[in-house]
Design a protein around this motif. Structure first.
Motif, PDB file in Angstrom:
ATOM      1  N   VAL A 179       4.233  17.684  10.984  1.00 50.25           N
ATOM      2  CA  VAL A 179       5.210  16.892  10.245  1.00 50.25           C
ATOM      3  C   VAL A 179       4.504  16.133   9.125  1.00 50.25           C
ATOM      4  O   VAL A 179       3.422  15.567   9.315  1.00 50.25           O
ATOM      5  N   VAL A 180       5.115  16.126   7.923  1.00 52.64           N
ATOM      6  CA  VAL A 180       4.563  15.427   6.761  1.00 52.64           C
ATOM      7  C   VAL A 180       5.638  14.509   6.175  1.00 52.64           C
ATOM      8  O   VAL A 180       6.698  14.975   5.769  1.00 52.64           O
ATOM      9  N   ASN A 181       5.354  13.213   6.154  1.00 54.74           N
ATOM     10  CA  ASN A 181       6.260  12.222   5.573  1.00 54.74           C
ATOM     11  C   ASN A 181       5.796  11.741   4.201  1.00 54.74           C
ATOM     12  O   ASN A 181       6.605  11.238   3.420  1.00 54.74           O
ATOM     13  N   TRP A 182       4.511  11.844   3.931  1.00 56.60           N
ATOM     14  CA  TRP A 182       3.949  11.363   2.678  1.00 56.60           C
ATOM     15  C   TRP A 182       2.817  12.291   2.239  1.00 56.60           C
ATOM     16  O   TRP A 182       2.252  13.028   3.056  1.00 56.60           O
ATOM     17  N   LYS A 210       0.850  -1.188   0.000  1.00 56.51           N
ATOM     18  CA  LYS A 210       0.000   0.000   0.000  1.00 56.51           C
ATOM     19  C   LYS A 210       0.885   1.236   0.000  1.00 56.51           C
ATOM     20  O   LYS A 210       1.692   1.434   0.909  1.00 56.51           O
ATOM     21  N   THR A 211       0.716   2.060  -1.027  1.00 60.73           N
ATOM     22  CA  THR A 211       1.638   3.185  -1.201  1.00 60.73           C
ATOM     23  C   THR A 211       0.885   4.491  -1.437  1.00 60.73           C
ATOM     24  O   THR A 211      -0.058   4.540  -2.234  1.00 60.73           O
ATOM     25  N   PRO A 212       1.314   5.585  -0.779  1.00 62.56           N
ATOM     26  CA  PRO A 212       0.780   6.907  -1.130  1.00 62.56           C
ATOM     27  C   PRO A 212       1.367   7.347  -2.459  1.00 62.56           C
ATOM     28  O   PRO A 212       2.290   6.721  -2.993  1.00 62.56           O
ATOM     29  N   ASP A 213       0.847   8.432  -3.008  1.00 63.47           N
ATOM     30  CA  ASP A 213       1.364   8.930  -4.289  1.00 63.47           C
ATOM     31  C   ASP A 213       2.799   9.428  -4.158  1.00 63.47           C
ATOM     32  O   ASP A 213       3.601   9.262  -5.078  1.00 63.47           O
ATOM     33  N   ILE A 214       3.109  10.023  -3.015  1.00 61.27           N
ATOM     34  CA  ILE A 214       4.435  10.593  -2.792  1.00 61.27           C
ATOM     35  C   ILE A 214       4.946  10.196  -1.406  1.00 61.27           C
ATOM     36  O   ILE A 214       4.228  10.329  -0.406  1.00 61.27           O
ATOM     37  N   LYS A 215       6.183   9.712  -1.338  1.00 61.36           N
ATOM     38  CA  LYS A 215       6.868   9.490  -0.060  1.00 61.36           C
ATOM     39  C   LYS A 215       8.082  10.408  -0.038  1.00 61.36           C
ATOM     40  O   LYS A 215       8.963  10.330  -0.898  1.00 61.36           O
ATOM     41  N   LEU A 216       8.116  11.328   0.908  1.00 58.96           N
ATOM     42  CA  LEU A 216       9.212  12.291   1.001  1.00 58.96           C
ATOM     43  C   LEU A 216      10.464  11.606   1.527  1.00 58.96           C
ATOM     44  O   LEU A 216      10.403  10.816   2.474  1.00 58.96           O
ATOM     45  N   GLU A 217      11.591  11.924   0.912  1.00 61.61           N
ATOM     46  CA  GLU A 217      12.862  11.361   1.376  1.00 61.61           C
ATOM     47  C   GLU A 217      13.239  11.962   2.734  1.00 61.61           C
ATOM     48  O   GLU A 217      13.822  11.291   3.577  1.00 61.61           O
ATOM     49  N   VAL A 218      12.909  13.234   2.912  1.00 61.92           N
ATOM     50  CA  VAL A 218      13.132  13.919   4.183  1.00 61.92           C
ATOM     51  C   VAL A 218      11.832  14.621   4.558  1.00 61.92           C
ATOM     52  O   VAL A 218      11.253  15.329   3.725  1.00 61.92           O
ATOM     53  N   PRO A 219      11.348  14.453   5.783  1.00 64.04           N
ATOM     54  CA  PRO A 219      10.065  15.074   6.168  1.00 64.04           C
ATOM     55  C   PRO A 219      10.102  16.589   6.050  1.00 64.04           C
ATOM     56  O   PRO A 219      11.164  17.218   6.139  1.00 64.04           O
ATOM     57  N   THR A 255     -14.021   6.603   3.738  1.00 66.61           N
ATOM     58  CA  THR A 255     -13.597   5.382   3.046  1.00 66.61           C
ATOM     59  C   THR A 255     -12.090   5.385   2.826  1.00 66.61           C
ATOM     60  O   THR A 255     -11.404   4.389   3.063  1.00 66.61           O
ATOM     61  N   TYR A 256     -11.563   6.533   2.387  1.00 65.64           N
ATOM     62  CA  TYR A 256     -10.114   6.645   2.183  1.00 65.64           C
ATOM     63  C   TYR A 256      -9.353   6.484   3.501  1.00 65.64           C
ATOM     64  O   TYR A 256      -8.277   5.871   3.531  1.00 65.64           O
ATOM     65  N   LEU A 257      -9.896   7.055   4.579  1.00 66.36           N
ATOM     66  CA  LEU A 257      -9.247   6.892   5.881  1.00 66.36           C
ATOM     67  C   LEU A 257      -9.100   5.417   6.226  1.00 66.36           C
ATOM     68  O   LEU A 257      -8.024   4.962   6.628  1.00 66.36           O
ATOM     69  N   LYS A 258     -10.169   4.687   6.050  1.00 66.63           N
ATOM     70  CA  LYS A 258     -10.169   3.265   6.407  1.00 66.63           C
ATOM     71  C   LYS A 258      -9.286   2.440   5.483  1.00 66.63           C
ATOM     72  O   LYS A 258      -8.518   1.580   5.946  1.00 66.63           O
ATOM     73  N   ASP A 259      -9.385   2.683   4.175  1.00 60.20           N
ATOM     74  CA  ASP A 259      -8.710   1.825   3.195  1.00 60.20           C
ATOM     75  C   ASP A 259      -7.287   2.260   2.865  1.00 60.20           C
ATOM     76  O   ASP A 259      -6.485   1.440   2.411  1.00 60.20           O
ATOM     77  N   GLN A 260      -6.968   3.550   3.064  1.00 57.62           N
ATOM     78  CA  GLN A 260      -5.671   4.052   2.623  1.00 57.62           C
ATOM     79  C   GLN A 260      -4.919   4.846   3.685  1.00 57.62           C
ATOM     80  O   GLN A 260      -3.820   4.459   4.093  1.00 57.62           O
ATOM     81  N   PHE A 261      -5.506   5.958   4.127  1.00 56.62           N
ATOM     82  CA  PHE A 261      -4.737   6.939   4.892  1.00 56.62           C
ATOM     83  C   PHE A 261      -4.167   6.386   6.193  1.00 56.62           C
ATOM     84  O   PHE A 261      -3.003   6.636   6.516  1.00 56.62           O
ATOM     85  N   TRP A 262      -4.972   5.638   6.972  1.00 57.80           N
ATOM     86  CA  TRP A 262      -4.446   5.088   8.222  1.00 57.80           C
ATOM     87  C   TRP A 262      -3.376   4.039   7.951  1.00 57.80           C
ATOM     88  O   TRP A 262      -2.439   3.877   8.755  1.00 57.80           O
ATOM     89  N   SER A 263      -3.486   3.329   6.831  1.00 63.66           N
ATOM     90  CA  SER A 263      -2.431   2.375   6.470  1.00 63.66           C
ATOM     91  C   SER A 263      -1.118   3.095   6.189  1.00 63.66           C
ATOM     92  O   SER A 263      -0.043   2.645   6.611  1.00 63.66           O
ATOM     93  N   TYR A 264      -1.212   4.222   5.463  1.00 62.84           N
ATOM     94  CA  TYR A 264      -0.012   5.010   5.212  1.00 62.84           C
ATOM     95  C   TYR A 264       0.575   5.521   6.533  1.00 62.84           C
ATOM     96  O   TYR A 264       1.790   5.521   6.731  1.00 62.84           O
ATOM     97  N   TRP A 265      -0.296   5.979   7.424  1.00 54.62           N
ATOM     98  CA  TRP A 265       0.143   6.499   8.716  1.00 54.62           C
ATOM     99  C   TRP A 265       0.864   5.418   9.514  1.00 54.62           C
ATOM    100  O   TRP A 265       1.901   5.679  10.144  1.00 54.62           O
TER     101      TRP A 265
END
Length: 268
Positions: free
Chosen positions: A195-198, A179-188, A213-223
């Motif tokens: 603070v933003v990492n992704w 499971k991947t966000p669109d962008i993962k920052l190399e440095v926060p 729906t996004y919170l359940k299926d995506q955002f919390w997984s990224y977190w």
């Protein structure tokens, strides 16, 4: 957008028919972009079609849609087959495109079996991956996949211009992430003191149903995997939904030009 305003817009759409009232709404709510109103309208229509979702996903019905597509696309005229079929059966354009694409792959690549959802999703997002030229064109017409890609490109350009290093979804998948966000920052970075990492890019309006729906299926997984991050709803969102900043999920309508601190800034 305040929740009360969002509900007023929906109420007006329901009273006049969602496909006929956009021009009136644009005059009534000039502070909100036409794309925002179109997104709200489209999402409301999708909610309606979800109620009849089971009817359209019966195997025999899905196969009927695919055979009707094959019959129509073989005719000499160049009218959009899937667009007319979606209107006729009262089904959202993107959902019909997905059904027909799934049946096409099942018949031509998977020996009658259903293709992996991830494969279908990638083709819906990038229709150039669909080998059948006619179907690729028809699917692109229906799902407007280029809209999401366009805003992802805008986001990448904004990051490049700020000198912010990152890896995108494709590179993350090549490294084995599921499971991947669109962008993962190399440095926060820090946005509004958070603070933003992704970063996740959504070329849509953030309403209650889609955001939850996004919170359940995506955002919390990224977190869970990468820590706190930021979601950009390019067509706006209901302000009352931005309640998880203290837990690490920040909502924005654009990548901020100010209120952002990079590691480079801290050494100036």
């Amino acid at each position: 957008m305040k929740l009360a305003t969002y509900r007023e817009i929906l109420e007006y759409m329901h009273s006049c028919g969602t496909r006929e009232c956009l021009k009136t709404l644009a005059k009534k709510y000039p502070e909100h972009s036409y794309n925002t109103l179109v997104s709200i309208c489209g999402q409301d229509y999708q909610k309606k079609t979800r109620k009849s979702h089971h009817k359209h996903h019966k195997p025999e019905v899905m196969e009927e849609y695919y055979q009707r597509y094959l019959s129509g696309v073989c005719k000499p005229h160049k009218e959009p087959v899937l667009l007319h079929l979606a209107e006729e059966v009262d089904l959202s354009h993107s959902l019909l495109a997905r059904i027909v694409l799934e049946r096409h792959l099942a018949h031509n690549k998977y020996e009658g079996n259903n293709p992996p959802k991830s494969v279908v999703s990638q083709m819906m997002k990038d229709t150039s991956k669909i080998e059948d030229v006619a179907l690729s064109f028809e699917v692109k017409q229906l799902c407007y996949s280029s809209v999401g890609s366009e805003y992802e490109y805008i986001l990448r350009e904004k990051l490049h211009n700020r000198g912010i290093a990152f890896i995108d979804e494709d590179e993350m998948r090549s490294r084995g992430y599921d499971k991947t966000p669109d962008i993962k920052l190399e440095v926060p970075i820090a946005v509004d003191g958070q603070v933003v990492n992704w970063i996740e890019s959504k070329a849509s309006f953030g309403d209650e149903y889609s955001h939850n729906t996004y919170l359940k299926d995506q955002f919390w997984s990224y977190w869970n995997r990468f820590g706190p991050g930021m979601v950009i709803y390019w067509f706006g969102f209901i302000e009352e939904l931005d309640i998880h900043r203290d837990r690490g999920i920040l909502l924005k309508e654009d990548f901020p030009d100010d209120d952002i601190v990079t590691l480079q800034d801290t050494f100036k």
